[in-house]
Design an enzyme around this catalytic site. Structure first.
Site, short mmCIF file in Angstrom:
data_model
loop_
_atom_site.label_atom_id
_atom_site.label_comp_id
_atom_site.label_asym_id
_atom_site.label_seq_id
_atom_site.Cartn_x
_atom_site.Cartn_y
_atom_site.Cartn_z
N ASP A 195 18.93 -24.28 -26.85
CA ASP A 195 19.57 -25.50 -27.31
C ASP A 195 21.10 -25.38 -27.26
OD1 ASP A 195 20.48 -27.66 -28.81
OD2 ASP A 195 19.40 -27.11 -30.64
N HIS A 368 21.19 -28.24 -35.53
CA HIS A 368 21.31 -27.45 -34.31
C HIS A 368 22.21 -26.22 -34.52
CE1 HIS A 368 19.44 -30.58 -31.77
NE2 HIS A 368 20.01 -31.42 -32.62
#
Length: 555
Positions: A195, A368
């Protein structure tokens, strides 16, 4: 013989963009997929409801597909599933909450009964065909039951991290299983896909628990009605809002269809604990004093039809915002939504409401990983090859630079594009051509019937308006009957532009008369000449280019 083959990694969405995540893994005559998401339309897609992936490559190879493996239940990872499964019905694997959200989505599309959904636990490995086995690994994210995937193939092991952060104090469950990722690193990882969303942010992402502490302080010192806007899928955030409300003897009402659905599913599956008597129907909020109520709503991204936007513009049927309200925006605008969010905040300020957003208080943390977390995953897994995913192009490039800092050679890092094919095994990796990958636009019940030409026309109409010129002819096109009719939409108001309208009528009549004087004129040439003449006249008079629709009817 199979070991001589190479693993093919084919991203079909999620690169150079935030959304519509989908990656295919192909080995021999077998394919598995990771995620099947959607994206929200850009500003240059008027009227479009959502964007999904071009799956033509998978449709051509549907017999090879052994399953779809879902990392978590966010729309950008599961939103395209109903459209995919209508074309290709293959097994779908996911954790409990993820499949709960998928079931609800498939039910709305009337395809739940035929779906092959398989619930998977953390640590469980699924055998998919002869060449793939997929292990689900616990991660932390802004939605419960998120997972990384360890995909074992004859060419080696690929770890796909999904969306993740390292939260040492998660609201529910344990922290990310770093020990298992380390074990896989010792066993040998062929490639890591990680990610890239927060690669620009240094340090570590803050724990979700810190937001709960902020809520408790705000709620404790507030005598107003509180309205909190956040992502419906952020179950942990909603839980903390409910907890803070209960501690301060407030009732909680939920507004917004997606929020209502996810709260219902989360309570049903046990992912959300609501003390008895705390949750009330939105219709009953007026039975309580403002200081006794919290409303949790959708609309943190300024979506035009969302509950918070309707409240801000005094268009909500059940909630009227006043100066006695405190509004908390518990989210950060997704890139591209900044203007919409700003407009909503401004409208709330105009009403006189108090508004708190991220730059004023810690009412949101990202789901995130930031730079140090990304480096830790790279160090633990020690991949031979690295593929940054889930981000715009600059994110992918910056993640490549970060990987180089922790010792991954540049030649072993691949910044891919949607549709590009990467072939790899223990001896090396190299690009191997491309497959079709693009955007399919969904508008109402239409899937793919809005293309570039339709979008171009919609933009043209939105920017310049429309002029319809109706000319009636008789005697097989030998003479004009009456005066041409002019209809204007989005160009000028006819009653205030009589001179311009009169000029258009004269030009239209003259154009058709001239064209009919020629030998054997056909309807196509009459319309073309009419359109050209009117367009030139309007541009000369106004320097504008409305869409012109010529209609010639015969009586």
């Amino acid at each position: 013989m199979a070991k001589a083959k190479k693993l093919r990694i084919i991203p079909l969405g999620g690169l150079d963009e935030i959304g519509k995540n989908l990656t295919a893994f192909e080995f021999g005559n077998e394919i598995i997929m990771v995620d099947c998401g959607m994206a929200f339309p850009d500003d240059d897609m008027p009227g479009v409801d959502m964007v999904i992936n071009d799956i033509s490559y998978l449709e051509r190879n549907w017999q090879k597909i052994k399953g779809i493996f879902l990392t978590h239940g966010h729309e950008d990872h599961i939103g395209g599933l109903p459209y995919f499964l209508k074309s290709i019905n293959v097994p779908v694997y996911g954790t409990r909450l993820t499949l709960g959200l998928v079931e609800h989505k498939l039910k709305e599309h009337n395809i739940l009964s035929g779906a092959k959904l398989h619930r998977v636990r953390y640590g469980q490995t699924v055998e998919a065909g002869r060449n793939f086995s997929v292990e689900f690994i616990r991660t932390n994210h802004s939605i419960a039951d998120s997972a990384a995937l360890a995909i074992k193939t004859p060419a080696g092991t690929v770890i796909h991290m999904g969306d993740f952060k390292i939260d040492t104090t998660p609201i529910v469950g344990d922290m990310i299983d770093l020990a298992r990722l380390g074990e896989l690193g010792k066993e040998g990882v062929l490639a890591l896909m990680s990610d890239s969303t927060n690669v620009e942010r240094p340090g570590f992402a803050m724990s979700e628990r810190s937001v709960g502490e902020t809520f408790e302080q705000i709620f404790k010192n507030c005598s107003k009605r509180i309205i909190v806007a956040t992502f419906a899928s952020n179950v942990h955030r909603v839980q903390q809002i409910i907890d803070a409300a209960a501690k301060n003897n407030r009732k909680v009402a939920v507004s917004g269809r997606s929020m209502e659905n996810i709260v219902e599913i989360s309570i049903l599956l046990g992912y959300m604990k609501v003390p008895e008597g705390v949750l009330i129907n939105i219709d009953n909020i007026k039975k309580y004093k403002p200081s006794q109520v919290v409303i949790i709503t959708t609309g943190s991204q300024g979506e035009p039809m969302s509950a918070l936007t309707r409240m801000a513009y005094s268009d909500h049927r059940k909630v009227e915002v006043t100066k006695d309200d405190l509004i908390i925006l518990s989210a950060t605008p997704i890139p591209g939504n900044e203007k919409s969010v700003s407009n909503v905040v401004n409208e709330l300020f105009k009403i006189g409401a108090e508004v708190i957003y991220k730059s004023l208080a810690e009412v949101h943390v990202s789901g995130h990983a930031c730079q140090e977390e990304l480096k830790l995953i790279l160090a633990l897994t020690k991949p031979k090859f690295f593929i940054p995913v889930h981000g715009e192009h600059r994110h992918l490039v910056l993640h490549k630079a970060l990987a180089q800092k922790v010792g991954i050679p540049e030649k072993n890092i691949f910044v891919l594009e949607n549709g590009s094919v990467l072939e790899l095994d223990q001896t090396g990796a190299k690009p191997a051509g491309t497959v079709p990958a693009g955007k399919i636009l969904v508008d109402g019940l239409g899937v793919g019937d809005v293309g570039n030409i339709v979008l171009r026309d919609r933009k043209h109409l939105a920017q310049d308006g429309l002029i319809i010129v109706v000319v009636t002819v008789t005697d097989h096109g030998r003479r004009i009957v009456g005066r041409p009719d002019i209809i204007s939409r989005g160009f000028v108001y006819v009653r205030e532009a009589e001179s311009l309208m009169g000029g258009i009528r004269e030009i239209a009549a003259q154009s058709v008369t001239d064209s009919m004087a020629k030998k054997n004129p056909d309807w196509s040439s009459l319309k073309s000449a009419l359109k050209t003449a009117v367009a030139k006249y309007i541009y000369d008079a106004t320097k504008r280019n409305p869409m012109i629709l010529p209609i010639i009817e015969e009586v």
